[in-house]
Design an enzyme around this catalytic site. Structure first.
Site, PDB file in Angstrom:
ATOM      1  N   GLY A  11       0.803  -1.216   0.000  1.00  0.00           N
ATOM      2  CA  GLY A  11       0.000   0.000   0.000  1.00  0.00           C
ATOM      3  C   GLY A  11       0.833   1.261   0.000  1.00  0.00           C
ATOM      4  O   GLY A  11       0.437   2.259   0.592  1.00  0.00           O
ATOM      5  N   GLY A  14      -0.758   4.839  -1.143  1.00  0.00           N
ATOM      6  CA  GLY A  14      -1.865   5.466  -0.432  1.00  0.00           C
ATOM      7  C   GLY A  14      -1.402   6.551   0.519  1.00  0.00           C
ATOM      8  O   GLY A  14      -0.211   6.834   0.647  1.00  0.00           O
ATOM      9  N   LEU A  15      -2.345   7.160   1.215  1.00  0.00           N
ATOM     10  CA  LEU A  15      -2.038   8.252   2.145  1.00  0.00           C
ATOM     11  C   LEU A  15      -1.092   7.794   3.249  1.00  0.00           C
ATOM     12  O   LEU A  15      -0.023   8.372   3.452  1.00  0.00           O
ATOM     13  CB  LEU A  15      -3.341   8.779   2.746  1.00  0.00           C
ATOM     14  CG  LEU A  15      -3.211   9.834   3.857  1.00  0.00           C
ATOM     15  CD1 LEU A  15      -2.498  11.073   3.347  1.00  0.00           C
ATOM     16  CD2 LEU A  15      -4.591  10.186   4.395  1.00  0.00           C
ATOM     17  N   GLY A  17       0.485   4.721   3.507  1.00  0.00           N
ATOM     18  CA  GLY A  17       1.616   3.973   2.977  1.00  0.00           C
ATOM     19  C   GLY A  17       2.699   4.851   2.388  1.00  0.00           C
ATOM     20  O   GLY A  17       3.895   4.605   2.600  1.00  0.00           O
ATOM     21  N   SER A 108      -7.769   0.956  12.434  1.00  0.00           N
ATOM     22  CA  SER A 108      -8.501   2.213  12.284  1.00  0.00           C
ATOM     23  C   SER A 108      -9.199   2.538  13.587  1.00  0.00           C
ATOM     24  O   SER A 108      -9.628   1.640  14.317  1.00  0.00           O
ATOM     25  CB  SER A 108      -9.530   2.098  11.160  1.00  0.00           C
ATOM     26  OG  SER A 108     -10.380   3.222  11.136  1.00  0.00           O
ATOM     27  N   LYS A 141     -11.365  -4.669   9.927  1.00  0.00           N
ATOM     28  CA  LYS A 141     -10.144  -4.252  10.606  1.00  0.00           C
ATOM     29  C   LYS A 141      -9.989  -4.963  11.954  1.00  0.00           C
ATOM     30  O   LYS A 141      -8.874  -5.325  12.361  1.00  0.00           O
ATOM     31  CB  LYS A 141     -10.139  -2.733  10.799  1.00  0.00           C
ATOM     32  CG  LYS A 141      -9.866  -1.953   9.519  1.00  0.00           C
ATOM     33  CD  LYS A 141      -8.456  -2.207   9.040  1.00  0.00           C
ATOM     34  CE  LYS A 141      -8.075  -1.393   7.839  1.00  0.00           C
ATOM     35  NZ  LYS A 141      -6.670  -1.627   7.413  1.00  0.00           N
ATOM     36  N   THR A 165      -5.924   7.574  13.896  1.00  0.00           N
ATOM     37  CA  THR A 165      -7.180   8.314  13.833  1.00  0.00           C
ATOM     38  C   THR A 165      -7.330   8.868  12.422  1.00  0.00           C
ATOM     39  O   THR A 165      -6.651   8.431  11.502  1.00  0.00           O
ATOM     40  CB  THR A 165      -7.192   9.428  14.898  1.00  0.00           C
ATOM     41  OG1 THR A 165      -8.485  10.027  14.931  1.00  0.00           O
ATOM     42  CG2 THR A 165      -6.137  10.481  14.618  1.00  0.00           C
ATOM     43  N   ASN A 166      -8.206   9.829  12.200  1.00  0.00           N
ATOM     44  CA  ASN A 166      -8.432  10.379  10.864  1.00  0.00           C
ATOM     45  C   ASN A 166      -7.158  11.035  10.340  1.00  0.00           C
ATOM     46  O   ASN A 166      -6.697  12.039  10.891  1.00  0.00           O
ATOM     47  CB  ASN A 166      -9.555  11.419  10.906  1.00  0.00           C
ATOM     48  CG  ASN A 166     -10.893  10.811  11.251  1.00  0.00           C
ATOM     49  OD1 ASN A 166     -11.577  10.280  10.396  1.00  0.00           O
ATOM     50  ND2 ASN A 166     -11.259  10.879  12.524  1.00  0.00           N
ATOM     51  N   LEU A 167      -6.602  10.476   9.280  1.00  0.00           N
ATOM     52  CA  LEU A 167      -5.358  11.005   8.718  1.00  0.00           C
ATOM     53  C   LEU A 167      -5.643  11.998   7.597  1.00  0.00           C
ATOM     54  O   LEU A 167      -6.669  11.934   6.930  1.00  0.00           O
ATOM     55  CB  LEU A 167      -4.504   9.864   8.161  1.00  0.00           C
ATOM     56  CG  LEU A 167      -4.005   8.811   9.144  1.00  0.00           C
ATOM     57  CD1 LEU A 167      -3.201   7.744   8.397  1.00  0.00           C
ATOM     58  CD2 LEU A 167      -3.160   9.433  10.242  1.00  0.00           C
ATOM     59  N   ARG A 210     -14.011  15.751  16.278  1.00  0.00           N
ATOM     60  CA  ARG A 210     -13.194  14.857  15.458  1.00  0.00           C
ATOM     61  C   ARG A 210     -11.721  15.105  15.781  1.00  0.00           C
ATOM     62  O   ARG A 210     -11.320  16.209  16.137  1.00  0.00           O
ATOM     63  CB  ARG A 210     -13.440  15.113  13.965  1.00  0.00           C
ATOM     64  CG  ARG A 210     -14.881  14.929  13.520  1.00  0.00           C
ATOM     65  CD  ARG A 210     -15.316  13.493  13.594  1.00  0.00           C
ATOM     66  NE  ARG A 210     -14.612  12.653  12.641  1.00  0.00           N
ATOM     67  CZ  ARG A 210     -14.992  12.451  11.387  1.00  0.00           C
ATOM     68  NH1 ARG A 210     -16.079  13.038  10.908  1.00  0.00           N
ATOM     69  NH2 ARG A 210     -14.298  11.655  10.585  1.00  0.00           N
TER      70      ARG A 210
END
Length: 239
Positions: A11, A14-15, A17, A108, A141, A165-167, A210
């Site tokens: 990966g 991706g963001l 990876g 996640s 997950k 968390t939210n990346l 968030r």
């Protein structure tokens, strides 16, 4: 982790990876094994096992996954659970079958219950209902985490899991159909500015809090985990 270790990073485009790839390179690791999706289909068990058998990595980092925001998770639930279960089972099991003793699996924060206390503690896992919108992804997950734990318990492997968390960050996805909240808001704000609009629509009531993490900071944390001593790993794995 030795500087000459053979590290298979699944990966890498991706963001998360791509951030891990930059962090590894910045830390002096040069023997990093990568394959694009069109070169290696990780949902194909035979292809995955054959690749791992061929390259014989010392370390596997599993950052590959089917990911997306609330809309994507809500509209494609079968895709999210089926593809992620397949990727995780193939890579983690393939790593074990080819003698890899160190794996880092990316989970996640949505694996934790929707209404668990903040800040979230690891003990909250499986303690309540999940958020319905991304439950299939979350369950996949959780299964990946349990697979790592099961191999550690049964065979004494050193498979770790990190729950980001939210990346947001470099190589983020700005497609409004599948993006996460930060890139979606950036695109909406940009398009509103370009068009001269007086407002933009943000989902939600505004009452929910968030948490966001820059992808390169998360990547540095992953490299830190991979460089822990056996004693530090043992402490984490026993908790």
């Amino acid at each position: 982790m030795r500087k000459d270790a053979r590290i298979y990073l699944a990966g890498h485009m991706g963001l998360a990876g791509s951030a891990i790839l930059r962090s590894l390179q910045d830390s002096g690791y040069e023997n990093i094994l990568i394959r694009r999706h069109d070169e290696l289909e990780l949902t194909d068990q035979n292809c995955t096992f054959q690749y791992l058998k061929q390259v014989q990595p010392d370390v596997v980092i599993l950052a590959a996954a089917k990911v997306g925001g609330i809309q994507a998770n809500s509209s494609l639930p079968a895709d999210f659970i089926e593809q992620n279960l397949a990727i995780q089972a193939n890579v983690i099991t393939g790593a074990f079958k080819t003698g890899v003793r160190k794996v880092l699996f990316l989970g996640s924060s949505c694996m934790y219950p929707r209404d668990c206390p903040q800040p979230i503690k690891e003990s909250e896992l499986l303690s309540g209902p999940l958020e319905w919108a991304n439950r299939p992804y979350a369950i996949a997950k959780i299964a990946g985490l349990e697979l790592c734990w099961a191999y550690n318990r049964q065979y004494g492997t050193r498979y770790l899991a990190a729950m980001p968390t939210n990346l947001y960050g470099i190589n983020d996805n700005y497609n409004l159909e599948i993006s996460h909240v930060v890139p979606a808001l950036i695109r909406k704000a940009h398009e509103a500015k370009i068009s001269g609009a007086n407002s933009l629509i943000a989902w939600g009531t505004g009452a929910v809090r968030r948490e966001f993490l820059f992808s390169d900071d998360f990547a540095d944390a992953c490299v830190f985990l991979l460089n822990m001593s056996e004693e530090q790993e043992a402490q984490i794995l026993s908790d």
